[in-house]
Design a protein around this motif. Structure first.
Motif, mmCIF file in Angstrom:
data_model
loop_
_atom_site.group_PDB
_atom_site.id
_atom_site.type_symbol
_atom_site.label_atom_id
_atom_site.label_comp_id
_atom_site.label_asym_id
_atom_site.label_seq_id
_atom_site.Cartn_x
_atom_site.Cartn_y
_atom_site.Cartn_z
ATOM 1 N N LEU A 119 5.458 60.505 40.531
ATOM 2 C CA LEU A 119 6.074 60.025 39.298
ATOM 3 C C LEU A 119 7.370 59.293 39.646
ATOM 4 O O LEU A 119 8.177 59.803 40.425
ATOM 5 C CB LEU A 119 6.400 61.207 38.371
ATOM 6 C CG LEU A 119 5.223 61.921 37.718
ATOM 7 C CD1 LEU A 119 5.716 63.126 36.924
ATOM 8 C CD2 LEU A 119 4.452 60.974 36.807
ATOM 9 N N PRO A 120 7.578 58.101 39.045
ATOM 10 C CA PRO A 120 8.801 57.359 39.365
ATOM 11 C C PRO A 120 10.069 58.146 39.047
ATOM 12 O O PRO A 120 11.062 58.056 39.773
ATOM 13 C CB PRO A 120 8.711 56.102 38.495
ATOM 14 C CG PRO A 120 7.449 56.176 37.729
ATOM 15 C CD PRO A 120 6.681 57.385 38.129
ATOM 16 N N GLY A 121 10.009 58.961 37.974
ATOM 17 C CA GLY A 121 11.191 59.742 37.604
ATOM 18 C C GLY A 121 11.569 60.726 38.706
ATOM 19 O O GLY A 121 12.753 61.026 38.910
ATOM 20 N N VAL A 122 10.570 61.239 39.400
ATOM 21 C CA VAL A 122 10.850 62.200 40.481
ATOM 22 C C VAL A 122 11.571 61.474 41.621
ATOM 23 O O VAL A 122 12.504 62.002 42.235
ATOM 24 C CB VAL A 122 9.541 62.876 40.963
ATOM 25 C CG1 VAL A 122 9.781 63.727 42.197
ATOM 26 C CG2 VAL A 122 8.938 63.703 39.834
ATOM 27 N N LEU A 123 11.164 60.235 41.847
ATOM 28 C CA LEU A 123 11.816 59.417 42.871
ATOM 29 C C LEU A 123 13.290 59.209 42.517
ATOM 30 O O LEU A 123 14.181 59.314 43.357
ATOM 31 C CB LEU A 123 11.100 58.062 42.927
ATOM 32 C CG LEU A 123 11.151 57.299 44.219
ATOM 33 C CD1 LEU A 123 10.402 58.065 45.287
ATOM 34 C CD2 LEU A 123 10.506 55.922 44.028
ATOM 35 N N LEU A 124 13.526 58.936 41.241
ATOM 36 C CA LEU A 124 14.904 58.745 40.748
ATOM 37 C C LEU A 124 15.730 60.015 40.968
ATOM 38 O O LEU A 124 16.841 59.977 41.503
ATOM 39 C CB LEU A 124 14.848 58.380 39.264
ATOM 40 C CG LEU A 124 16.149 58.376 38.490
ATOM 41 C CD1 LEU A 124 16.392 57.002 37.892
ATOM 42 C CD2 LEU A 124 16.142 59.367 37.358
ATOM 43 N N ILE A 125 15.130 61.145 40.564
ATOM 44 C CA ILE A 125 15.817 62.436 40.721
ATOM 45 C C ILE A 125 16.141 62.692 42.198
ATOM 46 O O ILE A 125 17.247 63.115 42.532
ATOM 47 C CB ILE A 125 14.928 63.581 40.165
ATOM 48 C CG1 ILE A 125 14.794 63.501 38.645
ATOM 49 C CG2 ILE A 125 15.389 64.942 40.625
ATOM 50 C CD1 ILE A 125 15.989 63.955 37.877
ATOM 51 N N LYS A 126 15.157 62.428 43.051
ATOM 52 C CA LYS A 126 15.367 62.725 44.483
ATOM 53 C C LYS A 126 16.538 61.926 45.038
ATOM 54 O O LYS A 126 17.339 62.439 45.812
ATOM 55 C CB LYS A 126 14.100 62.398 45.275
ATOM 56 C CG LYS A 126 13.054 63.482 45.172
ATOM 57 C CD LYS A 126 11.884 63.166 46.080
ATOM 58 C CE LYS A 126 10.869 64.287 46.039
ATOM 59 N NZ LYS A 126 9.588 63.882 46.647
ATOM 60 N N SER A 127 16.621 60.644 44.647
ATOM 61 C CA SER A 127 17.725 59.815 45.156
ATOM 62 C C SER A 127 19.070 60.368 44.681
ATOM 63 O O SER A 127 20.034 60.453 45.457
ATOM 64 C CB SER A 127 17.619 58.369 44.666
ATOM 65 O OG SER A 127 16.326 57.897 44.801
ATOM 66 N N LEU A 128 19.135 60.735 43.397
ATOM 67 C CA LEU A 128 20.415 61.232 42.867
ATOM 68 C C LEU A 128 20.783 62.588 43.472
ATOM 69 O O LEU A 128 21.949 62.868 43.745
ATOM 70 C CB LEU A 128 20.373 61.325 41.339
ATOM 71 C CG LEU A 128 20.280 59.983 40.603
ATOM 72 C CD1 LEU A 128 20.146 60.205 39.112
ATOM 73 C CD2 LEU A 128 21.501 59.114 40.894
ATOM 74 N N LEU A 129 19.754 63.395 43.698
ATOM 75 C CA LEU A 129 19.991 64.718 44.274
ATOM 76 C C LEU A 129 20.566 64.592 45.691
ATOM 77 O O LEU A 129 21.493 65.309 46.085
ATOM 78 C CB LEU A 129 18.689 65.514 44.281
ATOM 79 C CG LEU A 129 18.798 66.969 44.691
ATOM 80 C CD1 LEU A 129 19.750 67.726 43.782
ATOM 81 C CD2 LEU A 129 17.427 67.646 44.636
ATOM 82 N N GLU A 130 19.994 63.643 46.420
ATOM 83 C CA GLU A 130 20.480 63.372 47.773
ATOM 84 C C GLU A 130 21.966 63.042 47.726
ATOM 85 O O GLU A 130 22.779 63.558 48.490
ATOM 86 C CB GLU A 130 19.673 62.163 48.293
ATOM 87 C CG GLU A 130 19.738 61.883 49.776
ATOM 88 C CD GLU A 130 19.237 63.053 50.595
ATOM 89 O OE1 GLU A 130 18.340 63.778 50.122
ATOM 90 O OE2 GLU A 130 19.789 63.251 51.701
ATOM 91 N N ARG A 131 22.292 62.182 46.775
ATOM 92 C CA ARG A 131 23.687 61.759 46.610
ATOM 93 C C ARG A 131 24.583 62.950 46.233
ATOM 94 O O ARG A 131 25.686 63.114 46.744
ATOM 95 C CB ARG A 131 23.721 60.695 45.510
ATOM 96 C CG ARG A 131 25.043 60.061 45.312
ATOM 97 C CD ARG A 131 25.338 59.132 46.469
ATOM 98 N NE ARG A 131 26.625 58.492 46.293
ATOM 99 C CZ ARG A 131 26.929 57.310 46.783
ATOM 100 N NH1 ARG A 131 26.051 56.643 47.510
ATOM 101 N NH2 ARG A 131 28.116 56.785 46.584
#
Ligand code: FAD
Length: 535
Positions: A119-131
């Motif tokens: 899911l694209p939203g999961v990709l978004l979450i993962k990037s922000l979580l990394e940050r």
């Protein structure tokens, strides 16, 4: 009484919470970010991907106009202007945080290879979580807030229970409410299960007004197979896909929406939801992908569906319209401040932009824009008041005693009938769907209120034997509170506007009803007033 303290507390770890935490952290203050599950998970954000904002083909004036038009006279123009003005900058900021975003249509989308089933939203979450992990924001997953702590008209943090049942106070100099919407209070919804309107309930109990709760957006079709999780069917639709009823009648043909279902989803979403709701009241409604060419199964979302055990390619499956988004919420100003000093709000929990209906893609832009603004305002609030100097001392003994007493009342074992909270929750959700779904009318809503009263009495009698039951009881109380507000607010609004459809008042009535509905709790009861819309 256990106690922790922080400069800034962020309740909710969807896009609004994550962006406000990242923004606030830039100031060097201590920031604590929490959510009910793993940070970023169990959020509606994890299922979303589209941002509407000005781009090379869609001007700021277009964005402003489209949003105001969609709101049908109930949007707060200043907030819409803020959304539009800050939209492109917020997208750039997300890119800077490492979120892969590309320009598309009237805005932007999370860029994910077509063949990826993620899911694209999961990709978004993962990037922000990394940050977030690389910043020193303190992350507290799996934590449920029960109440906001309000003393002398100012928010000082939040109250919760620890895993062992002990009460705990979180002391903060500023608090950001980013707890999302309430879609899951309905039997049919495409939200995450835990999105049960806690944010609205927290605000109401803290003495804040919330607005326009009766305006709820529906989506015409989501997966409704009993043992599968709900899944929203987003465009593009192709001719090979069919929607039919138990008699085998082609509903898309009957509705006369022409060949272009994709366009109809954008322009006639409400009518489609009403039509499919009516059809589903008469019998099952099916979606058929059996004629989909093989090569399309390699692409999202079909590759995602293919991972399921359900044979989507071999037989039609049940679908239903569903609740998608709550337009109502907590009043904020252009900087994300609420009417309570010390409390800021952003995301779906906040109100003002979408009016009577939301323009697709505006929710995510709202989270990114107002998340950052709320983060910045919280920092200013802490700094302005000189609260930055020194760490916070503990809460006063008087306050601790007060919360100890309150915790005891939550845990008090009253004698009563034992109704299983899960069954009661299903009862409330059914009631919501039946009486305040896409079609509303006076007679049935009054019946809904009567049925709600009897459920409320049963909820009151639940004695929570375990901590799990205590949380379940709180969910029930919150859902019942919001349902009462929605039913009473919907009964009062005698017109049809945007996503709000009254079968007995099918026309928009600007003369009497270009007004926002204000919900407030007084002595435990919902009070409703109306206010001329400040457009
Ligand atoms: C299937 C689907 C697809 C969507 N697609 C789009 C799209 O493409 N574009 C668009 O603009 N909008 C879309 N939306 C709407 C959009 O996703 C949401 O409005 C937005 O993600 C809300 O973000 P948020 O940060 O406000 O809340 P959420 O992302 O829902 O997060 C809420 C957070 O609050 C926490 N929380 C709640 N209560 C408590 C409590 N008591 N204690 C502690 N934590 C709590 C939750 O655990 C969670 O972490 C979609 C919605 C759905 C359901």
């Amino acid at each position: 009484m256990e106690e922790v303290s922080t400069d800034i507390l962020v309740i909710g770890s969807g896009l609004a919470g994550m962006t406000s935490a990242l923004e606030a952290k830039g100031s060097g203050l201590n920031v604590l970010l929490l959510g009910k599950f793993a940070i970023g998970m169990g959020t509606n954000t994890s299922m979303a991907s589209v941002f509407t904002a000005a781009n090379s083909r869609f001007s700021e004036a277009d964005h402003l106009q489209a949003t105001i038009t969609s709101g049908k006279g109930l949007s707060q123009t200043q907030l819409v202007k803020t959304l539009v003005d800050h939209g492109p900058e917020a997208i750039e900021k997300l890119k800077g945080y490492g979120v892969p975003i590309i320009e598309r249509g009237i805005g932007y989308t999370v860029d994910r290879p077509e063949t990826s089933p993620q899911l694209p939203g999961v990709l978004l979450i993962k990037s922000l979580l990394e940050r977030l992990k690389n910043s020193d924001v303190q992350l507290l997953p799996g934590l449920i807030i029960f109440d906001l702590i309000v003393e002398e008209g100012e928010v000082h943090g939040a109250f919760r229970f620890l895993r062992d049942g002990k009460p705990c106070l979180i002391r903060s100099k500023a608090t950001i409410l980013a707890a999302g919407g309430a879609g899951a209070i309905y039997r049919r919804n495409d939200n995450q299960k835990s999105i049960l309107g806690d944010g609205y309930a927290l605000a109401l109990r803290a003495g804040l007004s919330i607005f326009d709760l009766e305006f709820i957006q529906f989506y015409p079709f989501v997966l409704a197979e009993p043992r599968l999780s709900t899944f929203i069917f987003l465009p593009p639709y192709t001719r090979e896909m069919k929607v039919f009823n138990e008699k085998g009648e082609d509903l898309l043909k009957n509705l006369d929406i022409g060949e272009d279902l994709n366009r109809a989803i954008m322009t006639k979403r409400d009518q489609l939801s009403i039509a499919f709701y009516e059809a589903s009241q008469k019998g099952d409604v099916y979606f058929d992908l059996t004629q989909l060419p093989e090569k399309k199964w390699e692409r999202f979302p079909f590759n995602f569906l293919r991972k399921s055990k359900f044979p989507f390619g071999e037989r039609p499956f049940l679908i239903s319209p569903a609740v998608h988004f709550f337009m109502g919420g907590v009043e904020i100003d252009e900087n994300g401040k609420t009417a309570l000093p010390g409390l800021f709000a952003a995301g779906e929990v906040a109100w003002g932009i979408h009016g009577a209906n939301r323009l697709g893609g505006n929710a995510m832009t709202e989270c990114a824009v107002f998340g950052a603004l709320a983060g910045r305002s919280a920092v200013e609030y802490v700094q302005e008041k000189g609260r930055r100097q020194g760490s916070l001392g503990p809460f006063s003994e008087i306050l601790k005693k007060k919360w100890e007493r309150k915790a005891k009342t939550y845990l008090k074992k009253k004698r009563g009938v034992f109704d299983h909270p899960r069954d009661l929750l299903m009862g409330l959700k059914d009631l919501a769907w039946k009486y305040t779904g896409p079609i509303r009318e006076e007679g049935s809503m009054k019946e809904g209120l009567d049925r709600l009263t009897s459920l409320e009495k049963r909820i009151e009698k639940i004695y929570p034997a375990t901590l799990k039951d205590l949380f379940r009881k709180r969910d029930l109380e919150n859902v019942a509170l919001l349902l009462r507000a929605i039913l009473e607010g919907s009964l009062l609004r005698k017109e049809t506007r945007g996503s709000f459809f009254r079968k007995d008042f099918p026309d928009q009535d600007d003369q009497n009803w270009q007004r926002n509905t204000c919900y407030r709790m007084e002595k435990g009861e919902i009070q409703i007033t109306h206010r001329l819309c400040s457009t």
